[in-house]
Design an enzyme around this catalytic site. Structure first.
Site, PDB file in Angstrom:
ATOM      1  N   HIS A   1     -39.852  60.058  71.038  1.00  0.00           N
ATOM      2  CA  HIS A   1     -38.516  60.671  70.917  1.00  0.00           C
ATOM      3  C   HIS A   1     -38.509  62.122  71.387  1.00  0.00           C
ATOM      4  O   HIS A   1     -39.419  62.895  71.144  1.00  0.00           O
ATOM      5  CB  HIS A   1     -37.941  60.499  69.508  1.00  0.00           C
ATOM      6  CG  HIS A   1     -38.606  61.269  68.398  1.00  0.00           C
ATOM      7  ND1 HIS A   1     -38.216  62.536  68.054  1.00  0.00           N
ATOM      8  CD2 HIS A   1     -39.585  60.935  67.529  1.00  0.00           C
ATOM      9  CE1 HIS A   1     -38.929  62.952  67.016  1.00  0.00           C
ATOM     10  NE2 HIS A   1     -39.775  62.008  66.684  1.00  0.00           N
TER      11      HIS A   1
ATOM     12  N   ASP B   1     -43.217  67.459  66.943  1.00  0.00           N
ATOM     13  CA  ASP B   1     -42.613  66.175  66.563  1.00  0.00           C
ATOM     14  C   ASP B   1     -41.291  66.051  67.326  1.00  0.00           C
ATOM     15  O   ASP B   1     -40.301  66.599  66.885  1.00  0.00           O
ATOM     16  CB  ASP B   1     -42.383  66.177  65.050  1.00  0.00           C
ATOM     17  CG  ASP B   1     -41.691  64.935  64.537  1.00  0.00           C
ATOM     18  OD1 ASP B   1     -41.516  63.974  65.312  1.00  0.00           O
ATOM     19  OD2 ASP B   1     -41.302  64.921  63.348  1.00  0.00           O
TER      20      ASP B   1
ATOM     21  N   GLU C   1     -33.928  60.072  67.212  1.00  0.00           N
ATOM     22  CA  GLU C   1     -34.862  59.427  66.279  1.00  0.00           C
ATOM     23  C   GLU C   1     -34.761  60.036  64.896  1.00  0.00           C
ATOM     24  O   GLU C   1     -34.835  59.341  63.885  1.00  0.00           O
ATOM     25  CB  GLU C   1     -36.302  59.556  66.821  1.00  0.00           C
ATOM     26  CG  GLU C   1     -37.354  58.765  66.025  1.00  0.00           C
ATOM     27  CD  GLU C   1     -37.987  59.545  64.877  1.00  0.00           C
ATOM     28  OE1 GLU C   1     -38.742  58.942  64.089  1.00  0.00           O
ATOM     29  OE2 GLU C   1     -37.724  60.762  64.727  1.00  0.00           O
ATOM     30  N   GLU C   2     -34.570  61.361  64.850  1.00  0.00           N
ATOM     31  CA  GLU C   2     -34.608  62.084  63.576  1.00  0.00           C
ATOM     32  C   GLU C   2     -33.423  61.768  62.664  1.00  0.00           C
ATOM     33  O   GLU C   2     -33.421  62.150  61.503  1.00  0.00           O
ATOM     34  CB  GLU C   2     -34.680  63.597  63.823  1.00  0.00           C
ATOM     35  CG  GLU C   2     -35.953  64.070  64.512  1.00  0.00           C
ATOM     36  CD  GLU C   2     -37.218  63.996  63.646  1.00  0.00           C
ATOM     37  OE1 GLU C   2     -37.129  63.514  62.500  1.00  0.00           O
ATOM     38  OE2 GLU C   2     -38.275  64.414  64.126  1.00  0.00           O
TER      39      GLU C   2
ATOM     40  N   ASP D   1     -45.832  58.875  68.175  1.00  0.00           N
ATOM     41  CA  ASP D   1     -45.230  59.895  67.315  1.00  0.00           C
ATOM     42  C   ASP D   1     -46.325  60.672  66.602  1.00  0.00           C
ATOM     43  O   ASP D   1     -47.507  60.355  66.725  1.00  0.00           O
ATOM     44  CB  ASP D   1     -44.277  59.229  66.302  1.00  0.00           C
ATOM     45  CG  ASP D   1     -43.077  60.105  65.944  1.00  0.00           C
ATOM     46  OD1 ASP D   1     -43.217  61.352  65.941  1.00  0.00           O
ATOM     47  OD2 ASP D   1     -41.991  59.553  65.657  1.00  0.00           O
TER      48      ASP D   1
ATOM     49  N   HIS E   1     -42.273  68.961  60.470  1.00  0.00           N
ATOM     50  CA  HIS E   1     -40.918  69.456  60.205  1.00  0.00           C
ATOM     51  C   HIS E   1     -40.937  70.916  59.744  1.00  0.00           C
ATOM     52  O   HIS E   1     -40.257  71.301  58.792  1.00  0.00           O
ATOM     53  CB  HIS E   1     -40.145  68.553  59.233  1.00  0.00           C
ATOM     54  CG  HIS E   1     -39.672  67.295  59.887  1.00  0.00           C
ATOM     55  ND1 HIS E   1     -38.577  66.591  59.456  1.00  0.00           N
ATOM     56  CD2 HIS E   1     -40.138  66.605  60.964  1.00  0.00           C
ATOM     57  CE1 HIS E   1     -38.385  65.532  60.236  1.00  0.00           C
ATOM     58  NE2 HIS E   1     -39.338  65.522  61.156  1.00  0.00           N
TER      59      HIS E   1
END
Length: 339
Positions: free
Chosen positions: A71, A173, A203-204, A226, A313
């Site tokens: 992603h 990410d 994706e998130e 990922d 994150h």
């Protein structure tokens, strides 16, 4: 080892510096399309903004169609209003952690810089509604002349090198997965299987891009690329086995998918065939595009190859380039397998 002029590190560092918040991935897709166009058989973009790059099998109609999904999107803060003093109020797009956002510099796609603050007269821990972005404006009108409602800011830190092998940056990410996939598309030669590289969107916020792409691609095998959380920093909870520098991680399970045995076992076989160290991954939270691919149409055998990453994150997501390089080698072996 391979004759492509683009090293994994160079591709990753380039991707890390492109603004591509969730739902705003066009610049990432454009950069990847330019890189890959001379090296693939087909390249296109779908309704959701997914970039789909295809490398056909050596023998037409032979082998299986393997869809890889990495992603492009990156968590961010979306402007919902500005107050009379010019402070922007925001909501999250993707899993933004408040305690990892306070005091961080951010940047908007147009180049406007800001810093994240929180109201100071509150009791307890700040919530999203208490956060604001200070872009140096003094009035609501000034603020909204520089950014618009709906614009998205992302963490602005430049990549930092830690020791010889490790890099910390926002957007690891999943620009890490994008770099891995781009490298595989550049380096795979005379493959018995068709490789469909999907650089997915959104994706998130629920694996949205991959869900659409899998429906179009109709793969025989699905693989998400990922990052995954680690258990190798002090006091980490929950306890997990993944560590930086111990090789790519082959996913057993996360909250969105239980990896299909055929895919999981083929990854392990590829690692063993090339003497590549690998880790087995059990993630007790979160998910990857594999969750959407696996449930597409009548179901697709799917799994995930992950890169162990600390501080996921946050603005300092940290990985080890040796895991990336070994992940690339594992995937080149994997795409030559029989399924």
């Amino acid at each position: 080892m391979h004759n492509s002029n683009h090293s994994m590190r160079d591709i990753l560092l380039s991707l890390l510096q492109i603004h591509g918040a969730t739902g705003r991935e066009e610049a990432v897709a454009a950069w990847l399309a330019d890189l890959l166009r001379p090296h693939v058989d087909e390249i296109s973009t779908d309704v959701m903004g997914n970039l789909i790059a295809i490398k056909k099998a050596k023998k037409a109609g032979a082998g299986k169609r393997i869809m890889f999904s990495a992603h492009m999107d990156h968590i961010g803060l979306l402007v919902i209003d500005a107050d009379e003093k010019g402070f922007l109020r925001v909501c999250s797009v993707g899993g933004v952690r408040i305690n990892r956002s306070l005091g961080q510099p951010v940047v908007f796609a147009g180049g406007v810089s800001g810093v994240i603050g929180a109201e100071e007269d509150i009791t307890g821990d700040p919530e999203m509604r208490h956060l604001y972005i200070d872009i140096g404006a003094s009035t609501r009108e000034e603020a909204l002349a520089r950014v618009s409602i709906g614009d998205v800011a992302v963490y602005a830190a430049a990549p930092v090198t830690l020791g010889e092998h490790r890099i910390a940056a926002p957007a690891m990410d999943d620009r890490a997965g994008c770099a891995l996939l781009a490298w595989v598309l550049l380096n795979a030669k005379d493959c018995p299987n068709e490789i469909v590289g999907v650089f997915s969107t959104q994706e998130e916020v629920g694996l949205r891009g991959a869900k659409v792409a899998a429906y179009t691609v109709e793969p025989d095998i699905g693989v998400a690329l990922d990052v995954t959380a680690t258990g190798d920093v002090p006091g980490v909870k929950p306890k997990m086995a993944m560590e930086l520098g111990k090789g790519p991680a082959i996913k057993i399970m996360d909250r969105a998918s239980i990896s299909s045995p055929v895919v999981r076992d083929a990854m392990i076989a590829a690692a063993k065939a090339k003497n590549i160290p690998y880790q087995l991954e059990v993630l007790t939270f979160g998910g990857t595009d594999a969750g959407a691919i696996q449930l597409s149409r009548a179901g697709v055998p799917s799994g995930t190859l992950s890169i162990a990453t600390r501080y996921v994150h946050s603005a300092i997501e940290t990985l080890d380039m040796r895991d990336m390089e070994q992940g690339g080698e594992l995937l080149l072996e994997f795409v030559n397998g029989e399924f």
